[in-house]
Motif scaffolding. Sequence first.
Motif: not given
Length: 350
Positions: A197, A199, A210, A222, A232
């Motif tokens: 993930h 950030y 992306r 994100e 998160h």
Amino acid sequence: MADPKATRAFALKVWLIRQGELVSQMIYLGDRLGLFRAMAGRGAMTSPELAAATELNERYVREWLASMAGAGLVELHAPDRFELSAEAAVVLTDEDDPLCAIGAFAGPVGPDYLARVEEAFRTGVGPSYDEMGPSIAHRTDRMLGPWIRHALVPTILPALDGVVGKLEAGCRVADVGCGSGVALAAMAAAFPRSEFHGYDPSTVALERARVRLAELPNAAVEPDRAENLAAHGTFDFVVAFDCLHDMTRPDLAIAAVRGALAPDGTWLIKDIRSTGDLAANMKNPVIALQYATSVEFCMSSALSEPDGLGLGTCGLHPDLLEAMCRDAGFTRFAVHDFGEPANLYYEVRP
């Protein structure tokens, strides 16, 4: 009264700095136009031969070659042949080699951005990462890329206690300040059982991320700040590469990582090699570059909000980082030196 000889010497020093600025622009053009790549491994070439190989105007190519020869980046074989040495080809063209530096020339800073930095001198509030424009994300991609491909998965991760085993078995990973996702992509491809993930508050960088991660189902990004990481969930492994010193509140980011990291987790930090002593820093042969980069980019980003700490490029030295980590509740702090001239790595654990 000024000494005439010393004044002339100082004037030459200033003009050499101006020369470096313009040569940097020629390096940028050489990269953009494929001139360095066309010369790599080709031996000595004339300007008509290089112009033909690149389908460019010979007169411009000839003048560019003279500039590069004058800067010592291209060898002149009198009277009219020019050669890019094998060593120069590594530094200027081989983006799989960690010594490649061409990414640093991925785009010039425009007058509008410099005007924004000029304003920051008066207000104390610098431009944010996104205000630097799309070229900064592209430049960061290309500067980080050689290191990622050469060292992250094969050398750096195995040096950490138990991390590779967790990644192979499947664990949850966060990249705070993930930028364009270069490191995320490398790790997600190497460890398909783990989930990654990323950030970052930069919309420009996340757009690039992306695209890069589109075919990696175990990685996603994100928009969010490092200070919000605990929202998160819990992570087994967290990375922060070349970004803590750029953050407005690295102290809050460190505390957030402590709150989000599993009890047996690991945080890997990469940051600029420096000391807390200005005189000691001056021994670095590229220290002027680092402090100038700080004014234009790193410190300005770190001061882009009124309460920013403004650490700057050289501001997060090992002693300060260790103190900040221990203040946040971390108890284990190890420094790793993998021989990178500009960076140190830190293995931080609860």
